[in-house]
Enzyme design. Structure first.
Site, mmCIF file in Angstrom:
data_model
loop_
_atom_site.group_PDB
_atom_site.id
_atom_site.type_symbol
_atom_site.label_atom_id
_atom_site.label_comp_id
_atom_site.label_asym_id
_atom_site.label_seq_id
_atom_site.Cartn_x
_atom_site.Cartn_y
_atom_site.Cartn_z
ATOM 1 N N HIS A 246 0.794 -1.238 0.000
ATOM 2 C CA HIS A 246 0.000 0.000 0.000
ATOM 3 C C HIS A 246 0.830 1.294 0.000
ATOM 4 C CE1 HIS A 246 -3.486 -2.466 1.233
ATOM 5 N NE2 HIS A 246 -2.727 -2.978 2.181
HETATM 6 C C1 BDR Z 1 -3.121 0.756 5.349
HETATM 7 O O1 BDR Z 1 -3.307 0.280 6.678
HETATM 8 C C2 BDR Z 1 -2.091 -0.177 7.211
HETATM 9 O O2 BDR Z 1 -2.247 -1.465 7.672
HETATM 10 C C3 BDR Z 1 -1.054 -0.082 6.123
HETATM 11 O O3 BDR Z 1 0.178 0.376 6.653
HETATM 12 C C4 BDR Z 1 -1.638 0.909 5.141
HETATM 13 O O4 BDR Z 1 -1.260 2.230 5.450
HETATM 14 C C5 BDR Z 1 -3.798 -0.196 4.386
HETATM 15 O O5 BDR Z 1 -5.159 -0.282 4.651
#
Ligand code: BDR
Ligand code: CA
Length: 316
Positions: A246
């Site tokens: 992500h």
């Molecule tokens: C987001 O939530 C966190 O778990 C990750 O770092 C990312 O920023 C994804 O939904």
């Protein structure tokens, strides 16, 4: 490109998190960017761990000089929700990273954000939130005049066509602090939102992880171990080869926006209904007359993205 006047100044606001860690490394490896500081927020794990993890990552990158600030320890209105079930107990489970020796700055993260935006030339500093938006919202509440001084906010958060990853309707970063997210969206700042619709196309497949591991440096080995741990939860959940990477999408978007595509649309965050709390309601088809407040990214050239990540990590 090493001349500071040519580099794009950014502040990374983060809750590391394995994918946050890779985003920080990617930024520190990129001469086009000038990382002014890293601000930690409570999210994936509580604040004492996210600020420590940010320092661990800076030391891994050989940048103990990078100022790291601690910010909000909980969301604006709601109790903190964390995600150890994804990231492990430390938030950075996977490799054995040493305890950091570089200091945490005395200043509060929100003060750092406000002061930096007031000191720097207006329209130059980009904010890169990779976690819940609490620190950014608090900065805007504390000093509303910073809104017109921010060049752009490029954030990871939300999900629309893809649904949520924390509830059926909501993505983690927005779910944890939906009121902060709405505050940021309402501030009239040029804003790019990189939601699950995009990041779920950027998967750490076995081949891509092998390419990172093959770099053979301590940084690459640590990244391979971080992502090897991180992808397990999502591989099981989604039945995919690899998990979504992500947060590095935010940094990659600054470096190579041509890898991404999206639309200028209106986004509203649900803050009333418990069932859909934190849902990002995106007017993709422009069926309302609500005004545009974000560029929402839906697609990424995943090969180009991983080539960029791999090439840059090899320089650390
Ligand atoms: C987001 O939530 C966190 O778990 C990750 O770092 C990312 O920023 C994804 O939904
Ligand atoms: Ca994050």
């Amino acid at each position: 490109m090493t001349d500071d006047s040519q580099r794009r100044p950014i502040i990374i606001d983060t809750d590391p998190g394995q994918d946050d860690a890779v985003a920080i490394l990617l930024a520190l490896a990129s001469p086009e960017l000038e990382v002014l500081g890293i601000t930690a927020v409570a999210g994936n794990v509580p604040l004492p761990l996210t600020e420590k993890n940010a320092r661990k990552v800076c030391e891994l990158a050989g940048r103990p000089d990078m100022p790291v600030y601690a910010g909000a320890s909980r969301p604006l209105m709601r109790p903190l929700v964390t995600a150890e079930y994804v990231h492990g107990k430390t938030g950075l489970d996977g490799p054995e990273l040493p305890e950091p020796t570089m200091p945490l700055q005395d200043k509060h993260a929100v003060d750092f954000i406000v002061e930096t935006l007031l000191e720097r030339e207006a329209g130059t500093v980009t904010l890169c939130p990779l976690g819940p938006l609490t620190n950014i919202a608090l900065a805007l509440i504390r000093a509303p005049e910073i809104a017109t001084r921010i060049r752009e906010i490029v954030l990871m958060g939300g999900g629309f066509f893809e649904g949520g990853n924390t509830t059926p309707a909501a993505e983690f970063n927005i779910y944890v602090d939906p009121h902060a997210a709405q505050t940021v969206l309402d501030a009239g700042i040029p804003l790019t939102m990189i939601p699950l619709d995009c990041t779920h196309k950027a998967l750490t497949t076995a081949k891509r992880l092998a390419a990172i591991r093959a770099i053979g440096t301590p940084v690459a080995e640590a990244v391979a171990a971080l992502l090897g741990f991180f992808e397990r939860f999502d591989e099981t959940k989604y039945g995919t080869d690899g998990g979504p990477l992500h947060d590095p999408c935010v940094i990659a978007y600054l470096l190579k926006p041509e890898l991404f595509s999206g639309r200028h649309v209106n986004v509203v965050v649900e803050t009333g209904s418990e069932l859909t709390m934190g849902m990002t309601v995106v007017d993709w088809w422009r069926v309302t007359d609500r005004s545009v407040n974000a560029t929402v990214i839906r697609d990424v050239n995943a090969e180009g993205f991983f080539d960029l990540v791999t090439e840059r990590l090899a320089t650390l």
